[in-house]
Design a protein around this motif. Structure first.
Motif, PDB file in Angstrom:
ATOM      1  N   ILE A 175       0.866  -1.172   0.000  1.00 25.76           N
ATOM      2  CA  ILE A 175       0.000   0.000   0.000  1.00 25.76           C
ATOM      3  C   ILE A 175       0.906   1.227   0.000  1.00 25.76           C
ATOM      4  CG2 ILE A 175      -1.802   1.266   1.231  1.00 25.76           C
ATOM      5  CD1 ILE A 175      -2.698  -1.356   2.455  1.00 25.76           C
ATOM      6  N   ARG A 176       0.879   1.972  -1.069  1.00 29.10           N
ATOM      7  CA  ARG A 176       1.799   3.093  -1.222  1.00 29.10           C
ATOM      8  C   ARG A 176       1.240   4.369  -0.603  1.00 29.10           C
ATOM      9  NH1 ARG A 176       4.364   2.034  -7.288  1.00 29.10           N
ATOM     10  NH2 ARG A 176       5.110  -0.085  -6.796  1.00 29.10           N
ATOM     11  N   ASN A 177       2.138   5.290  -0.318  1.00 28.36           N
ATOM     12  CA  ASN A 177       1.738   6.528   0.355  1.00 28.36           C
ATOM     13  C   ASN A 177       0.795   7.387  -0.482  1.00 28.36           C
ATOM     14  OD1 ASN A 177       3.293   5.925   2.612  1.00 28.36           O
ATOM     15  ND2 ASN A 177       5.117   6.937   1.783  1.00 28.36           N
ATOM     16  N   ASN A 178       0.856   7.240  -1.805  1.00 32.46           N
ATOM     17  CA  ASN A 178      -0.009   8.064  -2.664  1.00 32.46           C
ATOM     18  C   ASN A 178      -1.397   7.439  -2.871  1.00 32.46           C
ATOM     19  OD1 ASN A 178       0.583   5.914  -4.314  1.00 32.46           O
ATOM     20  ND2 ASN A 178       1.273   7.148  -6.056  1.00 32.46           N
ATOM     21  N   GLY A 179      -1.672   6.318  -2.186  1.00 35.55           N
ATOM     22  CA  GLY A 179      -2.982   5.686  -2.305  1.00 35.55           C
ATOM     23  C   GLY A 179      -3.071   4.600  -3.354  1.00 35.55           C
ATOM     24  N   ASP A 180      -1.975   4.312  -4.065  1.00 35.53           N
ATOM     25  CA  ASP A 180      -1.963   3.220  -5.035  1.00 35.53           C
ATOM     26  C   ASP A 180      -1.734   1.889  -4.319  1.00 35.53           C
ATOM     27  OD1 ASP A 180      -2.413   4.842  -7.199  1.00 35.53           O
ATOM     28  OD2 ASP A 180      -0.289   5.110  -7.658  1.00 35.53           O
ATOM     29  N   LEU A 181      -2.217   0.822  -4.953  1.00 38.26           N
ATOM     30  CA  LEU A 181      -2.041  -0.522  -4.412  1.00 38.26           C
ATOM     31  C   LEU A 181      -1.230  -1.358  -5.396  1.00 38.26           C
ATOM     32  CD1 LEU A 181      -5.721  -1.236  -3.253  1.00 38.26           C
ATOM     33  CD2 LEU A 181      -3.868  -0.227  -1.905  1.00 38.26           C
ATOM     34  N   ALA A 182      -0.207  -2.042  -4.894  1.00 43.81           N
ATOM     35  CA  ALA A 182       0.545  -2.993  -5.716  1.00 43.81           C
ATOM     36  C   ALA A 182      -0.057  -4.376  -5.497  1.00 43.81           C
ATOM     37  CB  ALA A 182       2.022  -2.981  -5.352  1.00 43.81           C
ATOM     38  N   LEU A 183      -0.444  -5.019  -6.613  1.00 46.53           N
ATOM     39  CA  LEU A 183      -1.125  -6.314  -6.533  1.00 46.53           C
ATOM     40  C   LEU A 183      -0.297  -7.398  -7.188  1.00 46.53           C
ATOM     41  CD1 LEU A 183      -4.719  -5.197  -7.633  1.00 46.53           C
ATOM     42  CD2 LEU A 183      -3.753  -5.192  -5.327  1.00 46.53           C
ATOM     43  N   GLU A 184      -0.494  -8.623  -6.739  1.00 49.89           N
ATOM     44  CA  GLU A 184       0.081  -9.779  -7.421  1.00 49.89           C
ATOM     45  C   GLU A 184      -1.053 -10.738  -7.767  1.00 49.89           C
ATOM     46  OE1 GLU A 184       2.879 -11.832  -5.022  1.00 49.89           O
ATOM     47  OE2 GLU A 184       1.359 -12.859  -3.809  1.00 49.89           O
ATOM     48  N   PHE A 185      -0.887 -11.388  -8.910  1.00 48.20           N
ATOM     49  CA  PHE A 185      -1.881 -12.338  -9.391  1.00 48.20           C
ATOM     50  C   PHE A 185      -1.217 -13.691  -9.539  1.00 48.20           C
ATOM     51  CE2 PHE A 185      -2.862  -8.131 -10.858  1.00 48.20           C
ATOM     52  CZ  PHE A 185      -4.205  -7.990 -10.582  1.00 48.20           C
ATOM     53  N   THR A 186      -1.967 -14.720  -9.281  1.00 51.49           N
ATOM     54  CA  THR A 186      -1.419 -16.070  -9.345  1.00 51.49           C
ATOM     55  C   THR A 186      -0.957 -16.396 -10.750  1.00 51.49           C
ATOM     56  OG1 THR A 186      -2.939 -16.766  -7.608  1.00 51.49           O
ATOM     57  CG2 THR A 186      -1.886 -18.492  -8.910  1.00 51.49           C
ATOM     58  N   GLY A 187       0.336 -16.555 -10.914  1.00 53.80           N
ATOM     59  CA  GLY A 187       0.886 -17.006 -12.186  1.00 53.80           C
ATOM     60  C   GLY A 187       1.255 -15.926 -13.177  1.00 53.80           C
ATOM     61  N   PHE A 188       0.760 -14.685 -13.011  1.00 51.12           N
ATOM     62  CA  PHE A 188       1.078 -13.662 -14.024  1.00 51.12           C
ATOM     63  C   PHE A 188       0.764 -12.273 -13.479  1.00 51.12           C
ATOM     64  CE2 PHE A 188      -3.347 -14.435 -14.379  1.00 51.12           C
ATOM     65  CZ  PHE A 188      -3.940 -13.298 -14.905  1.00 51.12           C
ATOM     66  N   ILE A 189       1.260 -11.271 -14.197  1.00 44.06           N
ATOM     67  CA  ILE A 189       1.045  -9.842 -13.917  1.00 44.06           C
ATOM     68  C   ILE A 189       1.335  -9.507 -12.452  1.00 44.06           C
ATOM     69  CG2 ILE A 189      -0.418  -7.876 -14.508  1.00 44.06           C
ATOM     70  CD1 ILE A 189      -2.307  -9.619 -15.908  1.00 44.06           C
ATOM     71  N   ASN A 190       2.469  -9.954 -11.937  1.00 45.15           N
ATOM     72  CA  ASN A 190       2.834  -9.597 -10.581  1.00 45.15           C
ATOM     73  C   ASN A 190       3.330  -8.157 -10.534  1.00 45.15           C
ATOM     74  OD1 ASN A 190       2.227 -12.111  -9.590  1.00 45.15           O
ATOM     75  ND2 ASN A 190       4.266 -12.927  -9.976  1.00 45.15           N
ATOM     76  N   GLY A 191       3.017  -7.469  -9.436  1.00 49.08           N
ATOM     77  CA  GLY A 191       3.483  -6.107  -9.266  1.00 49.08           C
ATOM     78  C   GLY A 191       2.660  -5.062  -9.981  1.00 49.08           C
ATOM     79  N   THR A 192       1.473  -5.387 -10.441  1.00 45.91           N
ATOM     80  CA  THR A 192       0.606  -4.407 -11.089  1.00 45.91           C
ATOM     81  C   THR A 192       0.164  -3.368 -10.069  1.00 45.91           C
ATOM     82  OG1 THR A 192      -0.197  -6.031 -12.674  1.00 45.91           O
ATOM     83  CG2 THR A 192      -1.551  -4.074 -12.336  1.00 45.91           C
ATOM     84  N   VAL A 193       0.259  -2.081 -10.445  1.00 44.96           N
ATOM     85  CA  VAL A 193      -0.108  -0.986  -9.544  1.00 44.96           C
ATOM     86  C   VAL A 193      -1.402  -0.359 -10.039  1.00 44.96           C
ATOM     87  CG1 VAL A 193       0.578   1.248  -8.591  1.00 44.96           C
ATOM     88  CG2 VAL A 193       2.290  -0.552  -8.939  1.00 44.96           C
ATOM     89  N   VAL A 194      -2.386  -0.243  -9.166  1.00 49.22           N
ATOM     90  CA  VAL A 194      -3.664   0.362  -9.523  1.00 49.22           C
ATOM     91  C   VAL A 194      -4.069   1.320  -8.413  1.00 49.22           C
ATOM     92  CG1 VAL A 194      -4.431  -1.638 -10.852  1.00 49.22           C
ATOM     93  CG2 VAL A 194      -4.999  -1.481  -8.433  1.00 49.22           C
ATOM     94  N   PRO A 195      -4.838   2.375  -8.738  1.00 47.12           N
ATOM     95  CA  PRO A 195      -5.352   3.263  -7.691  1.00 47.12           C
ATOM     96  C   PRO A 195      -6.332   2.519  -6.797  1.00 47.12           C
ATOM     97  CG  PRO A 195      -5.500   4.290  -9.874  1.00 47.12           C
ATOM     98  CD  PRO A 195      -5.188   2.853 -10.095  1.00 47.12           C
ATOM     99  N   SER A 196      -6.326   2.860  -5.513  1.00 46.34           N
ATOM    100  CA  SER A 196      -7.227   2.193  -4.570  1.00 46.34           C
ATOM    101  C   SER A 196      -8.689   2.444  -4.906  1.00 46.34           C
ATOM    102  CB  SER A 196      -6.932   2.670  -3.143  1.00 46.34           C
ATOM    103  OG  SER A 196      -7.029   4.086  -3.056  1.00 46.34           O
ATOM    104  N   CYS A 197      -8.962   3.529  -5.656  1.00 42.61           N
ATOM    105  CA  CYS A 197     -10.351   3.810  -6.048  1.00 42.61           C
ATOM    106  C   CYS A 197     -10.843   2.845  -7.118  1.00 42.61           C
ATOM    107  CB  CYS A 197     -10.475   5.241  -6.574  1.00 42.61           C
ATOM    108  SG  CYS A 197     -10.052   6.497  -5.363  1.00 42.61           S
ATOM    109  N   ASP A 198      -9.931   2.116  -7.761  1.00 40.91           N
ATOM    110  CA  ASP A 198     -10.304   1.252  -8.878  1.00 40.91           C
ATOM    111  C   ASP A 198     -10.438  -0.211  -8.481  1.00 40.91           C
ATOM    112  OD1 ASP A 198     -10.287   3.473 -10.447  1.00 40.91           O
ATOM    113  OD2 ASP A 198      -8.367   3.072 -11.405  1.00 40.91           O
ATOM    114  N   VAL A 199     -10.499  -0.507  -7.191  1.00 40.33           N
ATOM    115  CA  VAL A 199     -10.656  -1.896  -6.754  1.00 40.33           C
ATOM    116  C   VAL A 199     -11.806  -1.974  -5.753  1.00 40.33           C
ATOM    117  CG1 VAL A 199      -8.194  -2.333  -7.064  1.00 40.33           C
ATOM    118  CG2 VAL A 199      -9.067  -1.723  -4.801  1.00 40.33           C
ATOM    119  N   SER A 200     -12.284  -3.176  -5.545  1.00 41.08           N
ATOM    120  CA  SER A 200     -13.302  -3.426  -4.530  1.00 41.08           C
ATOM    121  C   SER A 200     -12.894  -4.666  -3.749  1.00 41.08           C
ATOM    122  CB  SER A 200     -14.681  -3.622  -5.162  1.00 41.08           C
ATOM    123  OG  SER A 200     -14.673  -4.743  -6.026  1.00 41.08           O
ATOM    124  N   PRO A 201     -13.199  -4.708  -2.452  1.00 40.36           N
ATOM    125  CA  PRO A 201     -12.788  -5.865  -1.641  1.00 40.36           C
ATOM    126  C   PRO A 201     -13.574  -7.108  -2.011  1.00 40.36           C
ATOM    127  CG  PRO A 201     -14.169  -4.388  -0.361  1.00 40.36           C
ATOM    128  CD  PRO A 201     -13.905  -3.688  -1.667  1.00 40.36           C
TER     129      PRO A 201
END
Length: 222
Positions: A150-176
């Protein structure tokens, strides 16, 4: 006309079918007796509206009409003749208008970026590292990943099983993701309900067979 009538006159003449123009920009003003602001157009050359010279008869008719739907105005004159200007001579005013509008757009963009930054930081507080979330933005819509940073600017770094590790998205663009209740399925020891039902059924069948065997033995013994 007075400066306050400039935009009103341009609008009323345009509604009447007269091609009128004055350079306009936007300005943020505080609302009376309030801390809130509003965005409103302002005349960059208050008191002046430009109209093609061919509309002069219509303008004179408006001025001399006993009743008019237009704000009061007069025609700028020199030696009792309407003062005119070439179309090309208005180019500096048009360029000034464009510059001011560009500055206003840059101001709006800065306000939007700041507001989005605040929303991201606020939204990021609702998440924790290790939580699974679903992406709602168009680029990776529907993908489910795990938060690794969880970055200071509000972005989230995500990892996905098997691919696209380290993808960064704004926290406003995800849902729990909704977590399944711990007691759901009443599973224990890694066994599912069907396995347990089968075991209970087998035990019941053994008990019935044992009961029949005891009864048979009893009758045979008698």
């Amino acid at each position: 006309m007075t400066g306050q009538r400039t935009l009103r006159l341009m609008r009323s003449l345009s509604i009447a079918g007269i091609d009128a123009w004055t350079p306009v920009a936007m300005e943020r003003k505080r609302r009376p007796r309030s801390k809130k602001f509003r965005d409103a157009p302002v005349a960059l050359l208050p008191g002046f509206v430009f109209v093609e010279v061919g509309y002069l008869p219509e303008l004179l008719a408006i001025i001399h009409a006993p009743v008019s739907d237009h704000p009061p105005f007069s025609i700028l004159q020199r030696d009792s003749r309407a003062l005119t200007a070439s179309d090309a001579s208005l180019d500096p005013l048009r360029e000034y208008e464009t510059r001011m509008q560009d500055q206003w757009q840059a101001h709006l963009d800065a306000i939007r970026r700041e507001a989005k930054q605040k929303r991201k930081k606020t939204a990021a507080r609702a998440y924790v590292v290790g939580q699974r979330v679903k992406i709602e933005s168009e680029a990776f819509s529907g993908l489910v990943g795990k938060i690794v940073e969880i970055r200071n600017n509000g972005d989230l770094a995500l990892e996905f099983t098997g691919f696209i590790n380290g993808t960064v998205v704004p926290s406003c663009d995800v849902s729990p993701m909704v977590t399944q209740p711990s007691g759901a399925g009443l599973c224990t020891g890694g066994e599912d309900n069907s396995s347990q039902s089968q075991k209970h059924g087998l035990q019941d069948e053994r008990d019935r067979r044992a009961s029949r065997h005891r009864n048979a033995s009893k009758y045979l013994g008698d």
